[in-house]
Design an enzyme around this catalytic site. Structure first.
Site, mmCIF file in Angstrom:
data_model
loop_
_atom_site.group_PDB
_atom_site.id
_atom_site.type_symbol
_atom_site.label_atom_id
_atom_site.label_comp_id
_atom_site.label_asym_id
_atom_site.label_seq_id
_atom_site.Cartn_x
_atom_site.Cartn_y
_atom_site.Cartn_z
ATOM 1 N N HIS A 1 16.067 10.581 17.440
ATOM 2 C CA HIS A 1 16.997 9.667 17.977
ATOM 3 C C HIS A 1 17.394 8.527 17.028
ATOM 4 O O HIS A 1 18.562 8.089 17.423
ATOM 5 C CB HIS A 1 16.015 9.109 19.185
ATOM 6 C CG HIS A 1 15.612 10.085 20.354
ATOM 7 N ND1 HIS A 1 15.102 9.394 21.510
ATOM 8 C CD2 HIS A 1 15.830 11.158 20.611
ATOM 9 C CE1 HIS A 1 14.874 10.403 22.136
ATOM 10 N NE2 HIS A 1 15.210 11.507 21.747
ATOM 11 N N CYS B 1 1.531 1.945 2.385
ATOM 12 C CA CYS B 1 0.966 0.524 1.892
ATOM 13 C C CYS B 1 -0.187 0.545 2.946
ATOM 14 O O CYS B 1 -0.692 1.705 3.443
ATOM 15 C CB CYS B 1 1.720 -0.660 1.987
ATOM 16 S SG CYS B 1 2.410 -1.461 3.660
ATOM 17 N N THR C 1 -0.988 -1.235 5.728
ATOM 18 C CA THR C 1 -0.855 -0.945 7.099
ATOM 19 C C THR C 1 0.666 -0.279 7.451
ATOM 20 O O THR C 1 1.101 -0.003 8.651
ATOM 21 C CB THR C 1 -0.643 -2.594 7.970
ATOM 22 O OG1 THR C 1 0.470 -3.273 7.070
ATOM 23 C CG2 THR C 1 -1.721 -3.277 7.672
ATOM 24 N N ASP D 1 1.954 1.096 -2.441
ATOM 25 C CA ASP D 1 1.186 0.096 -3.150
ATOM 26 C C ASP D 1 -0.225 0.441 -3.551
ATOM 27 O O ASP D 1 -0.630 1.753 -3.202
ATOM 28 C CB ASP D 1 1.239 -1.246 -2.530
ATOM 29 C CG ASP D 1 0.571 -1.338 -1.112
ATOM 30 O OD1 ASP D 1 -0.003 -0.469 -0.834
ATOM 31 O OD2 ASP D 1 0.693 -2.444 -0.680
ATOM 32 N N HIS E 1 23.029 9.799 20.729
ATOM 33 C CA HIS E 1 22.021 8.939 19.763
ATOM 34 C C HIS E 1 22.770 8.493 18.709
ATOM 35 O O HIS E 1 22.475 7.496 17.752
ATOM 36 C CB HIS E 1 20.797 9.826 19.215
ATOM 37 C CG HIS E 1 20.040 10.127 20.580
ATOM 38 N ND1 HIS E 1 19.195 9.445 21.087
ATOM 39 C CD2 HIS E 1 19.659 11.497 21.156
ATOM 40 C CE1 HIS E 1 18.668 10.056 22.319
ATOM 41 N NE2 HIS E 1 18.893 11.418 21.929
HETATM 42 C C1 RB5 Z 1 -1.907 -5.215 0.309
HETATM 43 O O1 RB5 Z 1 -3.301 -5.865 0.699
HETATM 44 C C2 RB5 Z 1 -1.318 -5.199 1.990
HETATM 45 O O2 RB5 Z 1 -1.004 -6.474 2.172
HETATM 46 C C3 RB5 Z 1 -0.356 -4.059 2.018
HETATM 47 O O3 RB5 Z 1 -0.795 -2.776 1.478
HETATM 48 C C4 RB5 Z 1 0.425 -3.875 3.365
HETATM 49 O O4 RB5 Z 1 -0.616 -3.755 4.280
HETATM 50 C C5 RB5 Z 1 1.227 -4.909 3.690
HETATM 51 O O5 RB5 Z 1 1.967 -5.070 4.676
#
Ligand code: RB5
Length: 146
Positions: free
Chosen positions: A98, A65, A67, A8, A133
Site C-alpha cells: 500500500h 535501533c 526501538t 546503532d 495506492h
Molecule cells: C539508544 O539507546 C536508543 O535510544 C536507540 O537505539 C533507539 O531506540 C532510538 O530510537
C-alpha cells in the site's frame, strides 16, 4: 535487488540476522555500520542508508535501533524516503503493498531475531500494488514540497 543496511549499537544483533537472511535469499547488501557495541547515534547510520536509497545506489534500506523509532523518524526526514516501522509481518506486507515503503525500521528491544527475520523477508519479497495506492503515495510525497 540491492539493500543498504545500518544500525546503532542497539540494533547490532538484528542487523547480523538480517544480513544472514539476505545471504540466504541471494540479496546483495551494503552494511554502513555500526560495527561495535559502543554507544553511537542512530541518525549517523540512518542518513547514509537513506542517501543510498534516494540516489538509487541501492533499491531499499533497512534500519535497526533499540526501538526502531529513532531510525524511522530520522529516515522520514530525508526527501524521497518512505520508512515504515514494522514489528509484525502483516504490517510489513501491507506497507509494501500500500505505501511502497523503501526503508524498513525495526527495534531490537521489541522483536527477537526470528520475528525480525520474518518481517524483513516478507517486506523484501512483497511488491507494491500500485493502482489507487499509487495516487495516495503521490499525495504523501507531494507533502514534501508544501
Ligand atoms: C539508544 O539507546 C536508543 O535510544 C536507540 O537505539 C533507539 O531506540 C532510538 O530510537
Amino acid at each position: 535487488m540491492k539493500v543498504a543496511i545500518g544500525s546503532d549499537h542497539g540494533g547490532l544483533q538484528i542487523k547480523e540476522e538480517i544480513k544472514a537472511l539476505m545471504d540466504e535469499l541471494g540479496i546483495e547488501y551494503e552494511d554502513v555500520g555500526c560495527e561495535c557495541t559502543d554507544s553511537v547515534d542512530y541518525p549517523d547510520y540512518a542518513l547514509p542508508v537513506c542517501e543510498k536509497v534516494v540516489s538509487n545506489e541501492v533499491d531499499r534500506g533497512i534500519l535497526i535501533c533499540g526501538t526502531g523509532i529513532g531510525m524511522s523518524i530520522a529516515a522520514n526526514k530525508v526527501k524521497g524516503i518512505r520508512c515504515a516501522l514494522a514489528h509484525d509481518t502483516f504490517s510489513a506486507k501491507a506497507t509494501r503493498e500500500h505505501n511502497d515503503t523503501n526503508v524498513l525500521a525495526m527495534g531490537e528491544r521489541i522483536v527477537g531475531p526470528g520475528l525480525a527475520r520474518d518481517i524483513a523477508k516478507v517486506w523484501l519479497e512483497t511488491e507494491f500494488e500500485g493502482g489507487r495506492h499509487a495516487r495516495r503515495v503521490d499525495k504523501v510525497m507531494a507533502i514534501e514540497n508544501v
